[in-house]
Enzyme design. Structure first.
Site, PDB file in Angstrom:
ATOM      1  N   ASP A 321       1.358  -0.823   0.256  1.00 28.54           N
ATOM      2  CA  ASP A 321      -0.154   0.529   0.100  1.00 28.54           C
ATOM      3  C   ASP A 321       1.456   1.176  -0.318  1.00 28.54           C
ATOM      4  O   ASP A 321       1.869   1.219   0.504  1.00 28.54           O
ATOM      5  CB  ASP A 321      -0.881  -0.038   0.925  1.00 28.54           C
ATOM      6  N   ASP A 513      -1.795  -0.602   6.417  1.00 27.81           N
ATOM      7  CA  ASP A 513      -2.463   0.193   7.039  1.00 27.81           C
ATOM      8  C   ASP A 513      -3.749  -0.440   8.159  1.00 27.81           C
ATOM      9  O   ASP A 513      -3.842  -0.089   8.792  1.00 27.81           O
ATOM     10  CB  ASP A 513      -1.496   0.745   7.748  1.00 27.81           C
ATOM     11  N   ASP A 517      -7.586  -2.749   4.076  1.00 29.96           N
ATOM     12  CA  ASP A 517      -6.295  -3.329   3.806  1.00 29.96           C
ATOM     13  C   ASP A 517      -6.345  -4.705   4.055  1.00 29.96           C
ATOM     14  O   ASP A 517      -5.658  -5.760   4.703  1.00 29.96           O
ATOM     15  CB  ASP A 517      -5.262  -2.461   4.181  1.00 29.96           C
TER      16      ASP A 517
END
Length: 644
Positions: A321, A513, A517
């Site tokens: 990410d 985070d 996710d």
């Protein structure tokens, strides 16, 4: 005195053994044989008694062929053929090896014990205009606690004081103090370094980050790696086989040897049994993995099981990410571009008036930028999901958001130099574009060095996934040297990318985070969460948690996993190689009981010492990899045309 008490069996046995050897070989007197034989028996019972008790308990549980029974049979057999000193020595050194194993395990647990010791047992709570000392379990969410300099924070909370400095080494492995300001989060287990602070409790005792860390580490120690499971199964099959092979070594030569001497072949079989004992091999393998987990935890990396050490070592694809993982997630206003006769001050005032009620990081960046400026009153405000905000100021419609929001209202964008690949917030009033604000998110200091190190460690493909627009994603990817970068993604798009990469030839990792996710982290072979800023859902579903939020810790985790793997297989190869060699020599009558002692206890001690190397190698807290400086922007565009 504590050592005498702890090792009393070995000390007593050694004293009696020395006395027996003196009585047998150095002096001569009437009844000599009875004296030294009695001393040998007392010496044997001191160390052999506990082993035989364990053997009988093991038999009661259905495990007949345990290492305790192997050692018992071998040593009693040595007594039966008159090899008293060797019989005692085997059992004595076996117990020394057991103590060494126990000490090694305790050493491996120390890093985890330091976490447990970090859990405070007293909280100073403000109640009824006074401060009471109570157990943290009895403090409720919303209550205010006080922490003096040098004290540990008992519960997670929000800092009410102006500023505080906290030592979080026990939680994150980071030696640098964590500076917190009013309204920022403070973690249980961190130590207040300077001035007294007041904290509003946000988590119950059992839900603090420290409690979750302890739970994860305890869980990790009970989850075995494939190598551990294999060795446990191997020992169950291996032990009865060597017992029957020892029987064969004793009696089969009778059919093939002319001058068969039972005592000679029985002695060889006893050596065979002593050598074959798998205890040192079996303990050194989980000790290696436990050492890896402990070393990682001291570096702010939490593995939820030994099996994930092996998975991380094999990982060849890593999806990452962007915001909060590779970038700080701390948005700041970069530039302001007013158009159609508006000035910067008015443009920012319109934007901040709508954004001040939003919790979005971009909204906070704009609000912080105009801090102290008087704002307009907004009526009829509404959020357009994924696009921005709309409201009425002085009875005129104002829109603040991305290009799609303005397109929905048929508002024509006017260019004014905002061509850089940043995140943009456009502002419109009464159907007219009045300006644009560019927002940037800083790249973490160690992100570029982390990417380089991951490639060096064998991660073949690094892929950045983001919901941000492609131009912004490309800019970050180019600075980090990432070949694959995909922007404009929804959570289900990330899920599809990771799912498409899964296969028998790949071990796929994902690090993120946010709450969105969590599904992808669950899907990946190795799910990695940023534990400092990460959501609870993400941390709970992850297999590995990075407490410091530093991407460079991923490469540290892989290094620990690789080193642990090498140590474990060094132990397996060395132990089995020496044992097979001495077993073969014993069958041919070349090896004696002393070589057998080395092949069993000596090899076990060497394997344990080798496993302890993991703790020593990673005992010092690792800091950020590299010098933290980002390179100049590269010209090569990130790939975005096809699936990774």
């Amino acid at each position: 005195m504590s050592y005498l008490k702890k090792y009393k069996e070995v000390i007593i046995s050694a004293v009696f053994l020395v006395g027996a050897l003196v009585a047998e070989y150095l002096i001569s007197f009437t009844g000599q044989q009875y004296v030294y034989l009695s001393l040998y028996i007392l010496s044997y019972l001191s160390v052999g008694g506990p082993v035989w008790i364990k053997a009988f308990k093991s038999i009661k549980k259905g495990n007949i062929f345990s290492e305790f029974l192997l050692m018992g049979i071998a040593t009693v057999g040595a007594f039966a053929i008159g090899e008293y000193a060797e019989g005692v020595a085997v059992m004595l050194f076996y117990m020394v090896g057991e103590y060494a194993q126990g000490n090694a395990v305790q050493r491996a647990r120390r890093s985890i014990k330091s976490l447990i010791d970090s859990q405070p047992d007293i909280a100073n709570v403000e109640r009824n205009r006074t401060v009471l000392k109570v157990s943290p379990q009895n403090v409720k969410v919303g209550e205010i606690i006080r922490v003096k300099p040098g004290e540990k924070v008992p519960l997670d909370g929000i800092l009410l004081s102006d500023q505080g400095s906290f030592n979080t080494a026990a939680l994150t492995g980071e030696s640098k103090p964590m500076i917190r300001k009013t309204g920022e989060e403070v973690w249980a287990g961190s130590i207040n370094r300077q001035t007294p602070v007041r904290i509003e409790v946000t988590s119950a005792y059992e839900k603090t980050k420290l409690s979750k860390i302890l739970e994860m580490v305890k869980e990790a120690s009970s989850r075995k790696a494939p190598t551990e499971r294999f060795m446990s199964r191997f020992a169950k099959v291996y032990t009865p086989i060597v017992v029957w092979m020892a029987v064969a070594v004793t009696f089969l030569p009778y059919l093939f040897v002319e001058n068969y001497v039972f005592q000679e072949w029985f002695y060889r079989a006893l050596i065979f049994l002593v050598v074959s004992c798998p205890c040192g091999l079996v303990i050194s393998i989980p000790l290696g993995y436990f050492g890896g987990i402990g070393a990682a935890s001291r570096n702010g990396i939490l593995f939820k099981g030994a099996n994930f050490l092996d998975q991380l070592r094999k990982m060849n694809i890593l999806f990452m990410d962007k915001t909060g993982t590779l970038t700080k997630g701390e948005f700041k206003v970069q530039e302001v571009y007013p158009v159609n006769g508006y000035d910067k001050e008015e443009l920012l005032k319109l934007a901040a008036s709508l954004e001040r009620q939003s919790t979005h990081p971009i909204a906070k960046a704009i609000a912080d930028y105009v801090n102290g400026q008087s704002l307009y009153s907004v009526a009829n405000q509404k959020e357009v999901s994924g696009k921005g905000l709309v409201g009425t100021i002085n009875q005129k419609m104002v829109a603040v958001g991305n290009r799609d929001l303005l397109n929905d209202y048929d508002i024509q964008l006017v260019g004014n130099g905002w061509k850089d690949s940043y995140t943009y917030v456009h502002v419109a009033k009464e159907g007219m574009h009045v300006g644009t604000i560019s927002i940037t998110d800083k790249i973490k200091e160690d992100s570029k060095s982390a990417v380089q190190k991951l490639h060096q460690l064998g991660v073949e493909k690094l892929v950045m996934l983001s919901g941000d627009k492609q131009e912004v994603v490309d800019r970050v990817a180019n600075k980090l040297g990432l070949e694959y970068a995909y922007g404009g993604l929804m959570p289900d798009d990330k899920y599809s990318y990771v799912k498409g990469a899964l296969g028998p030839k790949n071990v796929v990792g994902f690090i993120g985070d946010g709450v969105n996710d969590a599904p992808v982290i669950t899907l990946a072979d190795v799910g990695i969460a940023m534990g400092g800023i990460g959501s609870d859902a993400t941390i709970e579903t992850a297999d590995v948690v990075i407490q410091t939020d530093q991407p460079s810790k991923i490469s540290t985790a892989i290094e620990i996993a690789n080193f642990t793997h090498r140590v474990v297989w060094q132990n397996i190869g060395f132990a089995l190689g020496i044992k097979l060699l001495v077993m073969a020599l014993a069958a041919f009558g070349i090896a004696t009981m002393w070589e057998a002692i080395f092949a069993d206890v000596g090899v076990a001690l060497l394997a344990i010492a080798n496993a302890i190397r993991i703790q020593h190698r990673y005992s010092d807290v690792h800091l950020i990899l590299g010098n933290g400086r980002q390179g100049e922007e590269e010209n090569t565009p990130a790939k975005k045309c096809c699936d990774p």
